[in-house]
Design an enzyme around this catalytic site. Sequence first.
Site, PDB file in Angstrom:
ATOM      1  CG  HIS A 304      -1.927   1.038   1.171  1.00 43.12           C
ATOM      2  ND1 HIS A 304      -1.943   2.285   1.302  1.00 43.12           N
ATOM      3  CD2 HIS A 304      -3.362   0.804   0.623  1.00 43.12           C
ATOM      4  CE1 HIS A 304      -3.105   2.832   1.150  1.00 43.12           C
ATOM      5  NE2 HIS A 304      -4.075   1.938   0.731  1.00 43.12           N
ATOM      6  CG  ASP A 361      -8.512  -4.314  -2.755  1.00 47.87           C
ATOM      7  OD1 ASP A 361      -7.532  -3.306  -3.095  1.00 47.87           O
ATOM      8  OD2 ASP A 361      -9.643  -4.137  -2.772  1.00 47.87           O
TER       9      ASP A 361
HETATM   10  C1  SDX Z   1      -6.322   0.149  -3.067  1.00 50.51           C
HETATM   11  O1  SDX Z   1      -4.317   4.619  -2.192  1.00 50.51           O
HETATM   12  C2  SDX Z   1      -5.454   3.893  -1.478  1.00 50.51           C
HETATM   13  O2  SDX Z   1      -5.815   4.265  -0.212  1.00 50.51           O
HETATM   14  C3  SDX Z   1      -5.823   2.707  -2.129  1.00 50.51           C
HETATM   15  C4  SDX Z   1      -7.037   1.902  -1.428  1.00 50.51           C
HETATM   16  C5  SDX Z   1      -8.206   2.712  -1.199  1.00 50.51           C
HETATM   17  O3  SDX Z   1      -8.960   2.182  -0.412  1.00 50.51           O
HETATM   18  O4  SDX Z   1      -8.498   3.402  -2.144  1.00 50.51           O
HETATM   19  O5  SDX Z   1      -6.290   1.617  -0.211  1.00 50.51           O
HETATM   20  C6  SDX Z   1      -7.407   0.798  -2.260  1.00 50.51           C
HETATM   21  O6  SDX Z   1      -6.217   0.466  -4.077  1.00 50.51           O
HETATM   22  C7  SDX Z   1      -5.268  -0.729  -2.299  1.00 50.51           C
HETATM   23  C8  SDX Z   1      -4.161  -1.444  -3.235  1.00 50.51           C
HETATM   24  C9  SDX Z   1      -4.487  -2.384  -4.123  1.00 50.51           C
HETATM   25  N1  SDX Z   1      -3.492  -2.963  -5.000  1.00 50.51           N
HETATM   26  C10 SDX Z   1      -2.946  -4.095  -5.157  1.00 50.51           C
HETATM   27  O7  SDX Z   1      -3.105  -4.931  -4.007  1.00 50.51           O
HETATM   28  C11 SDX Z   1      -1.938  -4.506  -6.040  1.00 50.51           C
HETATM   29  C12 SDX Z   1      -0.769  -4.951  -5.573  1.00 50.51           C
HETATM   30  N2  SDX Z   1       0.173  -4.069  -4.848  1.00 50.51           N
HETATM   31  C13 SDX Z   1       1.073  -3.099  -5.556  1.00 50.51           C
HETATM   32  O8  SDX Z   1       1.023  -2.923  -6.714  1.00 50.51           O
HETATM   33  C14 SDX Z   1       1.476  -1.939  -4.734  1.00 50.51           C
HETATM   34  O9  SDX Z   1       1.796  -2.555  -3.467  1.00 50.51           O
HETATM   35  C15 SDX Z   1       0.710  -0.537  -4.600  1.00 50.51           C
HETATM   36  C16 SDX Z   1       0.452  -0.238  -6.323  1.00 50.51           C
HETATM   37  C17 SDX Z   1      -0.474  -1.099  -3.998  1.00 50.51           C
HETATM   38  C18 SDX Z   1       1.693   0.660  -4.241  1.00 50.51           C
HETATM   39  O10 SDX Z   1       2.794   0.661  -4.507  1.00 50.51           O
HETATM   40  P1  SDX Z   1       3.775   2.102  -4.300  1.00 50.51           P
HETATM   41  O11 SDX Z   1       3.298   2.693  -3.270  1.00 50.51           O
HETATM   42  O12 SDX Z   1       3.590   2.625  -5.755  1.00 50.51           O
HETATM   43  O13 SDX Z   1       4.855   1.331  -4.334  1.00 50.51           O
HETATM   44  P2  SDX Z   1       6.087   0.642  -5.331  1.00 50.51           P
HETATM   45  O14 SDX Z   1       4.989  -0.151  -6.390  1.00 50.51           O
HETATM   46  O15 SDX Z   1       7.157   1.613  -5.788  1.00 50.51           O
HETATM   47  O16 SDX Z   1       6.658  -0.653  -4.525  1.00 50.51           O
HETATM   48  C19 SDX Z   1       7.577  -0.452  -3.703  1.00 50.51           C
HETATM   49  C20 SDX Z   1       8.649  -1.738  -3.610  1.00 50.51           C
HETATM   50  C21 SDX Z   1       9.027  -2.181  -4.824  1.00 50.51           C
HETATM   51  O17 SDX Z   1      10.065  -2.814  -4.877  1.00 50.51           O
HETATM   52  P3  SDX Z   1      11.748  -1.994  -4.947  1.00 50.51           P
HETATM   53  O18 SDX Z   1      11.589  -1.767  -6.322  1.00 50.51           O
HETATM   54  O19 SDX Z   1      11.445  -0.736  -4.100  1.00 50.51           O
HETATM   55  O20 SDX Z   1      12.551  -3.233  -4.587  1.00 50.51           O
HETATM   56  O21 SDX Z   1       7.413  -2.576  -3.100  1.00 50.51           O
HETATM   57  C22 SDX Z   1       7.450  -3.770  -4.120  1.00 50.51           C
HETATM   58  C23 SDX Z   1       7.949  -2.837  -5.405  1.00 50.51           C
HETATM   59  O22 SDX Z   1       8.265  -3.964  -6.368  1.00 50.51           O
HETATM   60  N3  SDX Z   1       6.053  -4.238  -3.998  1.00 50.51           N
HETATM   61  C24 SDX Z   1       5.531  -5.317  -4.352  1.00 50.51           C
HETATM   62  C25 SDX Z   1       4.248  -5.258  -4.007  1.00 50.51           C
HETATM   63  N4  SDX Z   1       3.837  -3.888  -3.763  1.00 50.51           N
HETATM   64  C26 SDX Z   1       5.099  -3.308  -3.809  1.00 50.51           C
HETATM   65  N5  SDX Z   1       6.483  -6.411  -4.375  1.00 50.51           N
HETATM   66  C27 SDX Z   1       5.407  -7.662  -4.333  1.00 50.51           C
HETATM   67  N6  SDX Z   1       4.363  -7.629  -4.483  1.00 50.51           N
HETATM   68  C28 SDX Z   1       3.619  -6.572  -4.315  1.00 50.51           C
HETATM   69  N7  SDX Z   1       2.210  -6.460  -4.078  1.00 50.51           N
END
Ligand code: SDX
Length: 427
Positions: A304, A361
């Site tokens: 998140h 989710d």
């Molecule tokens: C919602 O914003 C809100 O409040 C949203 C929400 C709401 O109520 O409105 O809470 C609802 O959208 C919840 C999120 C649902 N999405 C997912 O579950 C999809 C999977 N999650 C990710 O794609 C990710 O965690 C995000 C998009 C939710 C957040 O990503 P960020 O903050 O943009 O962080 P990032 O993508 O830059 O990741 C940071 C690091 C990276 O690794 P590094 O390159 O730094 O080594 O964390 C890793 C990412 O690769 N990472 C993950 C991961 N999520 C982040 N690695 C593996 N699996 C994951 N799910």
Amino acid sequence: MTEYIKFIFEGKTFEFPVVIGTEGEKALDIGSLRNKTGIITLDPGYANTGSCTSDITFMDGEKGILRYRGIPIEQLAEYSSFRETAYLLIHGELPTENKLKRFSVMLNDHSPVHEDMQYFFRNFPRASHPMGILSSMVTALRSFYPELPDMEDEVDTTVTRLLSKIRTLAAMSYKISKGHKVVYPRPDLPYCANFLNMMFDSPVRPYEIHEDVVKALNIFWILHADHEQNCSTSAVRLVGSGKVSLYAAISAGIAALWGPLHGGANQAVIEMLEKLAAQGTDVKQLVARAKDKNDPFRLMGFGHRVYKTYDPRAKIMKATCDKLLTQFNINDPLLDLAKALEEVASTDDYFISHNLYPNVDFYSGIVLRTIGIPTNMFTVMFAIGRLPGWIAQWKESMDESQWKLGRPRQIYTGPVERDFVPIEKRS
Ligand code: SDX
């Protein structure tokens, strides 16, 4: 006493005020930055940028706190109803008994939709995604319900119309997609029960409304009702800042929510778990894939932008899962898989070091499956839950003191000036 931040640029010293919120959050107010210094800030994804001040929802991502108008989400999930929570978000206070009764009557009065809207549904291709249909139909509402001359009446009426009709539109879309007879809203049923009845009642098999299912749906929608400046809420505020109708702003929010990184994650989680179950993949293998930078796969429902600890909504959703499945004596293998995945990820150094925990989710789809909602409608369910939050945020942004057309700047990195080349001279 106002605090300031000073910085030196090109030999000159500049200072800008610090805004401090009621929970002690601090922001550098850069409203006059470009005029004073000629420079702008750059923050792709807005991870460090506040778009507004807001009185609606407070989140503390480090402590896993979520409060609507100051009331903790845990108390609202335990004691409130979705209607009451919607009223709280939109009007700022919990309603008195009379105000809640009036709100409920208005929601019921506005629950039917114009009969001609059925023509729209019947002409979407059968494979249309319900989120695309919902976004289109919410915009279409504007054609059937033009704005009233008096802005105050307009906002109140449109708000209640939308909150009420979004359920009818979602259920109608589902019935028509199945080729089933449309079930109309019933004035004797409260908000959540009415939706369930419209979705699942049929002349051949009357739907039996279970209080446990109604309670679970109330909790599901309360948990989704608002979440400060997330992607879809920011879309509602940005589109709304152009002074479009509320229907158009909400339609933009629905479109933004659809993506698998945002609200579409609840559908993606179930599809991930179903694939895991079908292929018999080991959960450790899936967690390893999620860590592999050469593999685009991410663990859906994990991570998140704000929460760097367990999403407080996920905790409540997981407990709701357990309770509902126990009440109906259902053993859902996907819940076992989800818990096994969480177990492996929660002890994995990569997930721990990246602060990756289940978000709202991760377990929500299992609640919806148990209720009987089809997977491709999961994000529609999220949208219905989030509607009060979008409306509250839209209303706040349209308040004259806050209203400003949203128009971010950029840093240009393309070609510098050059001449047009006639086609015959191009290589
Ligand atoms: C919602 O914003 C809100 O409040 C949203 C929400 C709401 O109520 O409105 O809470 C609802 O959208 C919840 C999120 C649902 N999405 C997912 O579950 C999809 C999977 N999650 C990710 O794609 C990710 O965690 C995000 C998009 C939710 C957040 O990503 P960020 O903050 O943009 O962080 P990032 O993508 O830059 O990741 C940071 C690091 C990276 O690794 P590094 O390159 O730094 O080594 O964390 C890793 C990412 O690769 N990472 C993950 C991961 N999520 C982040 N690695 C593996 N699996 C994951 N799910």
